[in-house]
Design a protein around this motif. Sequence first.
Motif, PDB file in Angstrom:
ATOM      1  N   ASN A 115      46.486  37.913  40.757  1.00  0.00           N
ATOM      2  CA  ASN A 115      46.643  39.199  41.434  1.00  0.00           C
ATOM      3  C   ASN A 115      45.919  40.306  40.656  1.00  0.00           C
ATOM      4  O   ASN A 115      45.709  40.210  39.451  1.00  0.00           O
ATOM      5  CB  ASN A 115      48.121  39.549  41.568  1.00  0.00           C
ATOM      6  CG  ASN A 115      48.865  38.534  42.411  1.00  0.00           C
ATOM      7  OD1 ASN A 115      48.252  37.821  43.213  1.00  0.00           O
ATOM      8  ND2 ASN A 115      50.166  38.447  42.229  1.00  0.00           N
ATOM      9  N   VAL A 116      45.577  41.379  41.374  1.00  0.00           N
ATOM     10  CA  VAL A 116      44.903  42.521  40.741  1.00  0.00           C
ATOM     11  C   VAL A 116      45.864  43.208  39.773  1.00  0.00           C
ATOM     12  O   VAL A 116      47.047  43.415  40.083  1.00  0.00           O
ATOM     13  CB  VAL A 116      44.413  43.504  41.817  1.00  0.00           C
ATOM     14  CG1 VAL A 116      43.763  44.732  41.168  1.00  0.00           C
ATOM     15  CG2 VAL A 116      43.419  42.811  42.735  1.00  0.00           C
ATOM     16  N   ALA A 117      45.367  43.569  38.574  1.00  0.00           N
ATOM     17  CA  ALA A 117      46.236  44.130  37.540  1.00  0.00           C
ATOM     18  C   ALA A 117      46.715  45.536  37.896  1.00  0.00           C
ATOM     19  O   ALA A 117      47.886  45.882  37.696  1.00  0.00           O
ATOM     20  CB  ALA A 117      45.489  44.152  36.214  1.00  0.00           C
ATOM     21  N   SER A 140      40.676  46.920  38.448  1.00  0.00           N
ATOM     22  CA  SER A 140      40.425  45.993  39.551  1.00  0.00           C
ATOM     23  C   SER A 140      40.398  44.532  39.097  1.00  0.00           C
ATOM     24  O   SER A 140      40.347  43.631  39.934  1.00  0.00           O
ATOM     25  CB  SER A 140      39.099  46.346  40.235  1.00  0.00           C
ATOM     26  OG  SER A 140      38.040  46.231  39.300  1.00  0.00           O
ATOM     27  N   ASN A 141      40.435  44.301  37.804  1.00  0.00           N
ATOM     28  CA  ASN A 141      40.474  42.922  37.299  1.00  0.00           C
ATOM     29  C   ASN A 141      41.864  42.308  37.494  1.00  0.00           C
ATOM     30  O   ASN A 141      42.834  43.004  37.786  1.00  0.00           O
ATOM     31  CB  ASN A 141      40.090  42.892  35.814  1.00  0.00           C
ATOM     32  CG  ASN A 141      38.635  43.238  35.579  1.00  0.00           C
ATOM     33  OD1 ASN A 141      38.313  44.131  34.803  1.00  0.00           O
ATOM     34  ND2 ASN A 141      37.731  42.561  36.254  1.00  0.00           N
ATOM     35  N   THR A 142      41.941  40.997  37.308  1.00  0.00           N
ATOM     36  CA  THR A 142      43.202  40.292  37.550  1.00  0.00           C
ATOM     37  C   THR A 142      44.095  40.323  36.309  1.00  0.00           C
ATOM     38  O   THR A 142      43.665  40.715  35.220  1.00  0.00           O
ATOM     39  CB  THR A 142      42.913  38.835  37.931  1.00  0.00           C
ATOM     40  OG1 THR A 142      42.277  38.187  36.808  1.00  0.00           O
ATOM     41  CG2 THR A 142      42.002  38.746  39.137  1.00  0.00           C
ATOM     42  N   LEU A 160      45.128  39.585  30.328  1.00  0.00           N
ATOM     43  CA  LEU A 160      45.592  38.819  29.169  1.00  0.00           C
ATOM     44  C   LEU A 160      44.423  38.382  28.294  1.00  0.00           C
ATOM     45  O   LEU A 160      44.540  38.342  27.066  1.00  0.00           O
ATOM     46  CB  LEU A 160      46.388  37.594  29.651  1.00  0.00           C
ATOM     47  CG  LEU A 160      47.730  37.905  30.320  1.00  0.00           C
ATOM     48  CD1 LEU A 160      48.336  36.638  30.893  1.00  0.00           C
ATOM     49  CD2 LEU A 160      48.696  38.537  29.327  1.00  0.00           C
ATOM     50  N   PHE A 161      43.290  38.048  28.924  1.00  0.00           N
ATOM     51  CA  PHE A 161      42.107  37.695  28.124  1.00  0.00           C
ATOM     52  C   PHE A 161      41.652  38.890  27.293  1.00  0.00           C
ATOM     53  O   PHE A 161      41.270  38.734  26.111  1.00  0.00           O
ATOM     54  CB  PHE A 161      40.979  37.228  29.046  1.00  0.00           C
ATOM     55  CG  PHE A 161      39.711  36.891  28.307  1.00  0.00           C
ATOM     56  CD1 PHE A 161      39.495  35.625  27.803  1.00  0.00           C
ATOM     57  CD2 PHE A 161      38.728  37.861  28.100  1.00  0.00           C
ATOM     58  CE1 PHE A 161      38.331  35.319  27.105  1.00  0.00           C
ATOM     59  CE2 PHE A 161      37.568  37.567  27.402  1.00  0.00           C
ATOM     60  CZ  PHE A 161      37.370  36.287  26.909  1.00  0.00           C
ATOM     61  N   VAL A 198      51.988  43.465  31.834  1.00  0.00           N
ATOM     62  CA  VAL A 198      51.889  42.560  32.991  1.00  0.00           C
ATOM     63  C   VAL A 198      53.274  42.124  33.456  1.00  0.00           C
ATOM     64  O   VAL A 198      53.580  42.122  34.659  1.00  0.00           O
ATOM     65  CB  VAL A 198      51.026  41.327  32.625  1.00  0.00           C
ATOM     66  CG1 VAL A 198      51.081  40.284  33.742  1.00  0.00           C
ATOM     67  CG2 VAL A 198      49.593  41.741  32.375  1.00  0.00           C
ATOM     68  N   SER A 199      54.145  41.783  32.519  1.00  0.00           N
ATOM     69  CA  SER A 199      55.478  41.305  32.909  1.00  0.00           C
ATOM     70  C   SER A 199      56.304  42.429  33.519  1.00  0.00           C
ATOM     71  O   SER A 199      57.106  42.194  34.435  1.00  0.00           O
ATOM     72  CB  SER A 199      56.195  40.724  31.690  1.00  0.00           C
ATOM     73  OG  SER A 199      56.417  41.735  30.721  1.00  0.00           O
TER      74      SER A 199
END
Length: 397
Positions: free
Chosen positions: A63-65, A90-92, A97-98, A355-356
């Motif tokens: 999903n988009v971040a 717009s990145n996932t 995480l990367f 993210v979480s």
Amino acid sequence: MSTEIAEYHSIPPARRGLLIAFKWLVQAAIVIAVAGLVIWLGLAVREALARKGIQFSFGYLGNVANFSLSEGVVPSFAGGWPILEPFSPSNTNLQALFAGLWNSLKVALSAIVLCTMFGTLVGIGRLSTNWLVRNLCFGLVEAIRNTPLLIQIVFWYFAVVLRFPPASAASNWFGGLLASRSGVFLPGLAVSERAGAASWGLLAAAFALVAACVILRGLRLRLIFLAAAIAALIVAAVIGFPLGLDLPVATRFGARGGFAISPEMTALLIAIVVNSSAYVAEIVRGAIESLPKGQWEASASLGLSRSHTLRDIILPQVFRIVLPSLANRYISLTKDTSLGIAIGFPDLFNVYGTVSNQTGRNLEGVVIVMLTYLALSWIISACVNGLNARVNGRRTR
């Protein structure tokens, strides 16, 4: 031990084979039992979450971040070639995480190199014949080792880095290093647009030859490869060297050019390097003291100075002794990068928290973070063990 070996070889070959097969079966049974226990726990957790209407899934990674990071890059493709570009909202989530992992690796790899150098110097200073140097190193090591790393990170960030002059009055050191509240700026490399494919090919060949010098054995072969690498660099410089030096230039709001290090990374890197250097210093000091004192006396009787004895006789032996202990230190400092969350550095753990919070996938995220740190620890351990085996193998030849 010799008695056990003699008893082992006295066993008939057929029975010895059965004993070996039995040991392998026992070990395989233990591995299968542990794997089965882990799978059972995983299924139990998944079933418990399902009863509460929560699914255990990693589908959210695509999903988009929809959030931004102060720094970090993600892999991408341009013209069919893989490149790294700055992270954008717009990145996932996986790319986020990367980017966090990339930031953690930046700090960890830099800290490993710097703390090895500074720690070795402080460790030698702990055994100096100069009273002032010896006690200064002792005080530094004791002060650092007896203070929590988290407090040291906060100290370096709020009491040092944020006290740097503003960008318009940045400190300029050695003509190419700028320090201000906007961060630290170092000389970088700039790609020359006039360089052709031949220049890039010669530069790549020079790097390959230097790498071969490190891997291959034999002084004569190394000298030949090194001479070839120097010749390739000279020819590349004559026809147009593809890389140039990019010095940072101070501006009103920061700096232009060069290699920039954010204030958060600067504080985190300084804190981890200083903290780890204290532990490396103790490792080096213990290794030097473990060597027979007769080596110092024999060197002195041959007329060698203390510095020559240290450089030519003591340190080569110390390097072999300290490698296993350094591996533990490197693994610890890699995990310490997760403390960057205290000052807002977007490391892997910090990005995982963001993210979480947005997706509610706390369990999946923490599993990813734990497995990532586990993999990093195994990689560091494998690299140091390989180097240790190479050094010891060369010594026994």
